[in-house]
Each structure stands twice: as C-alpha cells, then as structure tokens.
Design a protein around this motif. Structure first.
Motif, PDB file in Angstrom:
ATOM      1  N   PRO A 173      31.733  32.056  78.783  1.00 13.07           N
ATOM      2  CA  PRO A 173      31.000  30.798  78.900  1.00 13.07           C
ATOM      3  C   PRO A 173      29.664  30.679  78.148  1.00 13.07           C
ATOM      4  O   PRO A 173      28.862  31.714  78.244  1.00 13.07           O
ATOM      5  N   THR A 174      29.536  29.728  77.501  1.00 12.72           N
ATOM      6  CA  THR A 174      28.253  29.718  76.546  1.00 12.72           C
ATOM      7  C   THR A 174      27.575  28.372  76.611  1.00 12.72           C
ATOM      8  O   THR A 174      26.561  28.059  75.722  1.00 12.72           O
ATOM      9  N   LYS A 175      27.812  27.279  77.661  1.00 15.50           N
ATOM     10  CA  LYS A 175      27.384  26.185  77.763  1.00 15.50           C
ATOM     11  C   LYS A 175      25.748  26.147  78.136  1.00 15.50           C
ATOM     12  O   LYS A 175      25.103  25.519  78.000  1.00 15.50           O
ATOM     13  N   LYS A 176      25.815  27.227  79.351  1.00 16.72           N
ATOM     14  CA  LYS A 176      24.391  27.378  79.802  1.00 16.72           C
ATOM     15  C   LYS A 176      23.677  27.987  78.788  1.00 16.72           C
ATOM     16  O   LYS A 176      24.008  28.988  78.180  1.00 16.72           O
ATOM     17  N   ARG A 177      22.160  27.667  78.888  1.00 15.66           N
ATOM     18  CA  ARG A 177      21.498  28.608  77.876  1.00 15.66           C
ATOM     19  C   ARG A 177      20.297  29.326  78.692  1.00 15.66           C
ATOM     20  O   ARG A 177      19.663  28.634  79.535  1.00 15.66           O
ATOM     21  N   ILE A 180      24.524  35.355  78.122  1.00 16.03           N
ATOM     22  CA  ILE A 180      24.365  36.622  78.501  1.00 16.03           C
ATOM     23  C   ILE A 180      24.219  37.523  77.223  1.00 16.03           C
ATOM     24  O   ILE A 180      23.404  38.526  77.137  1.00 16.03           O
ATOM     25  N   ILE A 181      24.911  37.293  76.122  1.00 11.67           N
ATOM     26  CA  ILE A 181      24.821  38.197  74.829  1.00 11.67           C
ATOM     27  C   ILE A 181      24.188  37.477  73.756  1.00 11.67           C
ATOM     28  O   ILE A 181      24.309  36.275  73.370  1.00 11.67           O
ATOM     29  N   TYR A 182      23.497  38.168  73.042  1.00 10.67           N
ATOM     30  CA  TYR A 182      22.940  37.868  71.670  1.00 10.67           C
ATOM     31  C   TYR A 182      22.941  39.201  70.637  1.00 10.67           C
ATOM     32  O   TYR A 182      23.222  40.114  71.129  1.00 10.67           O
TER      33      TYR A 182
END
Length: 228
Positions: A173-177, A180-182
């Motif tokens: 999931p990437t909708k929230k900012r 977890i990962i960058y």
C-alpha cells in the motif's frame, strides 16, 4: 489460496549467493529484523555457503540474484528482504499484507521518464522492485521459472523484470504518506520528496539499490545508527 494461519511465525528470508556481499550483511539484516519485527518469526538465509549461518538453506544452482526466485518454494507467512537494505523502523505491516505476492511500487521513479520498447517490455524501465516482498503461497512463480531458467535469465535483465512481466504482482500500500519503503539514493517520491541520501526517519526501510553500497557509506548517520 490456502487460509492464512495468523498464529504461525513469520518466515523472513534473504539470499546470499556468490561473493558480492560478505556475511556481515546477513547478520546485520537479521539483527535489524529482530529489532523491528515484533511478531514471532524465523530468519533464513538462502545461500551457497550454508556453513556460515546456523539459519541457512542451501541454495538452488542459480546464478547470483536469480537465486531469489527460490524463495517462492516456501509457503506460509513469508517476508523477504534484499541484503542491501537498512531497516530502521517498524516492519510489522509488511508481514500483515495478504493475498497475492507483493513487491514495491518504486514511487521514486518518475513514470514520465520511463523508457519502454513497445515490443520488448523485458528491457524497459521496471516499475516494480523486489528488494522487499511478501507472499503466502506463490509456488507457481518458482515452478514457472524452473521449467526453463536459462530462457528467463536470457530474456530478462534482472529478476524484477521477470517478476513484473511473468507474474501478477500486487504492490505494498502506498496511498498513505509516508509509506514504509524509500530509496536512499533516489528519494521517496519523484514529485515532491526526491532529495538524495536523506535519512527519512519517519519511514522504516531504506533501499541501497545499485550504488553506493552500504559499506561505502559507513560515515552516514543512517548507517552508523542502524547497520549494527
């Protein structure tokens, strides 16, 4: 898909085949998982040097990073990390995602700059990243690859492209900012958070993909504080 037993431990895997990374990468990753994964878990290293680790699994006869495909032989609550990551925050959420196997959606890559060849998707920009993955039962991926590993190794420049074009991956999931990962080198988002070599403490996992390697950054705070 088999029902998941949430009472079983998470099996965390890494791969160390060949000479690219020394055993210190394995032990430091294991230490980070123990600090940041609160759920009961086992840690395994798939390797061609099983004598180095009491938690080893003998690797298949596959070259280098292609040995990563062998993790899909295993079922249950499975989580995978590349050795060139630094975990510096909570990772429980990565072990809780269910369904099809998951890869990273690399938001640091600008899709407007992606390069594709219309009839050769295997050599274009890869818009998935396999530095962190999870799955429950994806044996079909392993079985497909092992039917003709020489063909897939010849066709694809890297396991990311094989997994992108020959399977149907979901993404974490990437909708929230923030998610977890960058990418430590390229940032967290191509549009508004793309400063290189920034220690983003609000995230949990930093990828040191390509260059520089973690051992080239021993004087960086993220390495000094977390690669222990």
């Amino acid at each position: 898909m088999p029902e998941i037993n949430w009472n079983t431990p998470v099996d965390v895997y890494c791969v160390n085949v060949g000479e690219k990374y020394g055993p210190e990468y394995v032990f430091k990753l294991k230490s980070a998982v123990e600090r940041h994964l609160t759920q009961p878990h086992n840690f395994w290293c798939i390797t061609d040097k099983p004598e180095l680790y009491p938690f080893s699994i003998k690797s298949d006869d596959l070259p280098g990073y292609w040995s990563k495909i062998s993790v899909f032989k295993y079922t249950g609550r499975c989580l995978y990390f590349d050795l060139d990551v630094i975990i510096h925050g909570a990772i429980d959420e990565l072990a809780m995602t269910t369904g099809n196997f998951h890869m990273i959606l690399p938001l640091w890559k600008d899709p407007r700059k992606a390069k594709f060849v219309s009839d050769r998707p295997d050599i274009g920009t890869s818009l998935h990243n396999s530095s962190v993955m999870n799955w429950n039962d994806s044996r079909e991926i392993y079985n497909k690859f092992m039917k003709d590993p020489e063909y897939y190794i010849f066709k694809y420049k890297g396991d990311d492209r094989f997994l992108t074009h020959e399977t149907e991956p979901k993404t974490f999931p990437t909708k929230k900012r923030p998610p977890i990962i960058y990418s430590y080198r390229d940032g967290a988002h191509y549009d508004d958070d793309n400063e290189s070599f920034k220690y983003r403490k609000e995230y949990s996992v930093a990828l040191f993909h390509q260059k520089p390697e973690i051992h080239d950054c021993l004087d960086h705070d993220i390495v000094k504080e977390n690669w222990i």
